[in-house]
Design an enzyme around this catalytic site. Structure first.
Site, PDB file in Angstrom:
ATOM      1  N   HIS A   1     -41.688  33.488  58.362  1.00 13.92           N
ATOM      2  CA  HIS A   1     -40.325  33.749  58.797  1.00 13.92           C
ATOM      3  C   HIS A   1     -40.105  32.681  59.873  1.00 13.92           C
ATOM      4  O   HIS A   1     -40.921  32.803  60.857  1.00 13.92           O
ATOM      5  CB  HIS A   1     -39.896  35.035  59.342  1.00 13.92           C
ATOM      6  CG  HIS A   1     -38.511  35.213  59.574  1.00 13.92           C
ATOM      7  ND1 HIS A   1     -37.397  35.329  58.866  1.00 13.92           N
ATOM      8  CD2 HIS A   1     -38.027  35.345  60.762  1.00 13.92           C
ATOM      9  CE1 HIS A   1     -36.386  35.486  59.386  1.00 13.92           C
ATOM     10  NE2 HIS A   1     -36.632  35.437  60.895  1.00 13.92           N
TER      11      HIS A   1
ATOM     12  N   SER B   1     -43.313  32.942  62.214  1.00 11.83           N
ATOM     13  CA  SER B   1     -44.202  33.893  62.236  1.00 11.83           C
ATOM     14  C   SER B   1     -44.829  34.363  60.940  1.00 11.83           C
ATOM     15  O   SER B   1     -43.919  34.406  59.913  1.00 11.83           O
ATOM     16  CB  SER B   1     -43.323  35.232  62.860  1.00 11.83           C
ATOM     17  OG  SER B   1     -42.729  35.024  63.979  1.00 11.83           O
TER      18      SER B   1
ATOM     19  N   ASP C   1     -38.061  41.377  57.441  1.00  8.50           N
ATOM     20  CA  ASP C   1     -38.668  40.679  58.567  1.00  8.50           C
ATOM     21  C   ASP C   1     -39.304  41.551  59.641  1.00  8.50           C
ATOM     22  O   ASP C   1     -39.313  40.907  60.771  1.00  8.50           O
ATOM     23  CB  ASP C   1     -37.798  39.542  58.869  1.00  8.50           C
ATOM     24  CG  ASP C   1     -37.170  38.739  57.955  1.00  8.50           C
ATOM     25  OD1 ASP C   1     -38.178  38.241  57.096  1.00  8.50           O
ATOM     26  OD2 ASP C   1     -36.185  38.316  57.967  1.00  8.50           O
TER      27      ASP C   1
ATOM     28  N   ASN D   1     -45.382  37.035  54.255  1.00 10.96           N
ATOM     29  CA  ASN D   1     -44.106  36.260  54.340  1.00 10.96           C
ATOM     30  C   ASN D   1     -44.143  35.412  55.538  1.00 10.96           C
ATOM     31  O   ASN D   1     -44.888  35.724  56.489  1.00 10.96           O
ATOM     32  CB  ASN D   1     -42.985  37.143  54.508  1.00 10.96           C
ATOM     33  CG  ASN D   1     -41.783  36.678  54.584  1.00 10.96           C
ATOM     34  OD1 ASN D   1     -41.551  35.363  53.903  1.00 10.96           O
ATOM     35  ND2 ASN D   1     -40.613  36.961  55.415  1.00 10.96           N
TER      36      ASN D   1
HETATM   37  C1  GRF Z   1     -39.245  28.336  55.714  1.00 13.48           C
HETATM   38  O1  GRF Z   1     -38.936  27.711  56.741  1.00 13.48           O
HETATM   39  C2  GRF Z   1     -39.877  29.555  55.691  1.00 13.48           C
HETATM   40  O2  GRF Z   1     -39.906  30.274  56.898  1.00 13.48           O
HETATM   41  C3  GRF Z   1     -38.601  30.314  55.251  1.00 13.48           C
HETATM   42  O3  GRF Z   1     -37.882  29.764  54.409  1.00 13.48           O
HETATM   43  C4  GRF Z   1     -38.438  28.332  54.711  1.00 13.48           C
HETATM   44  C5  GRF Z   1     -38.800  27.851  53.292  1.00 13.48           C
HETATM   45  O4  GRF Z   1     -39.306  26.412  52.931  1.00 13.48           O
HETATM   46  N1  GRF Z   1     -38.939  31.573  54.804  1.00 13.48           N
HETATM   47  P1  GRF Z   1     -40.066  25.760  52.030  1.00 13.48           P
HETATM   48  O5  GRF Z   1     -39.358  26.166  50.807  1.00 13.48           O
HETATM   49  O6  GRF Z   1     -41.268  26.216  51.965  1.00 13.48           O
HETATM   50  O7  GRF Z   1     -39.948  24.255  52.051  1.00 13.48           O
END
Ligand code: GRF
Length: 212
Positions: free
Chosen positions: A109, A136, A145, A107
């Site tokens: 985050h 991260s 997370d 993931n």
């Molecule tokens: C990203 O900033 C990621 O960190 C979070 O959600 C956002 C997704 O953006 N988990 P995208 O859909 O990849 O543009």
């Protein structure tokens, strides 16, 4: 070639970074499917344009989280992926699903974990007067997370910054960071063991890999 399944809920800018990296050989694997829990997620268009299979599973069509996640698991497993990548997938995963993919689900985050798990991380960083924020990449465990961090990137927060500006700065880092880590995994350099992330046989610290 190894196979990756990507889960999204929205824009899919991280998905696009992964698609580009696969096409350019920076990730030596194929994204075989993109699965969304939101039918109108723009990331589905990105997948279609790249010729990648898509599936949509909507929570409203299932009685509970267990039923949804069981269908999700079946959908994922039909592609027999080596790695499952969450890229803006905005739904909590049930424990059986997380356990099923232990050590092969990543993931990204938008915070310097363990700071700010959950939502609205950029807003919290600004409101708390933080001078830096970041992102991260971590292995997914049952703790939201909270899985072992693999790599982080920091960005500055300047006085007077709007939330959008910080989001944009963080995302620019994400688009470099995520393909790099995904390829570490694909090349067999990265694993999760003893609830820690290991790169090239070295146990990473709580902040993940730190270049000298
Ligand atoms: C990203 O900033 C990621 O960190 C979070 O959600 C956002 C997704 O953006 N988990 P995208 O859909 O990849 O543009």
């Amino acid at each position: 070639m190894k196979k990756i399944v990507v889960l999204i809920s929205g824009q899919g800018s991280n998905l696009q970074a992964l698609i580009d990296a696969c096409q350019q050989g920076r990730i030596t694997a194929n994204i075989v499917a993109v699965i969304s829990n939101v039918p109108q997620a723009y990331g589905l268009q990105r997948a279609k344009e790249a010729g990648i299979a898509t599936d949509v599973l909507e929570a409203k069509n299932f009685v509970d989280r267990e039923a949804f996640d069981s269908a999700l698991q079946q959908t994922i497993d039909q592609y027999q992926p080596d790695l499952i990548v969450l890229a803006g997938y905005m739904r909590i995963l049930s424990n059986p699903l997380v356990q099923h993919y232990a050590g092969r689900m990543l993931n990204i985050h938008p915070s310097l974990l363990p700071k700010y798990p959950g939502l609205h991380t950029h807003r919290q960083a600004i409101d708390n007067g933080d001078s830096e924020h970041g992102t991260s990449v971590h292995f997914v465990t049952e703790q939201l997370d909270g899985g072992p961090v693999i790599l982080q990137a920091k960005v500055p927060i300047f006085p007077g910054d709007e939330e959008d500006e910080v989001i944009e700065r963080v995302q620019a880092q994400e688009h470099t960071l995520y393909p790099l880590v995904v390829n570490w995994f694909i090349e067999g350099r990265l694993e999760m063991r003893d609830n820690a992330a290991w790169l090239d046989g070295q146990r990473l610290s709580e902040q993940g890999y730190a270049a000298d």
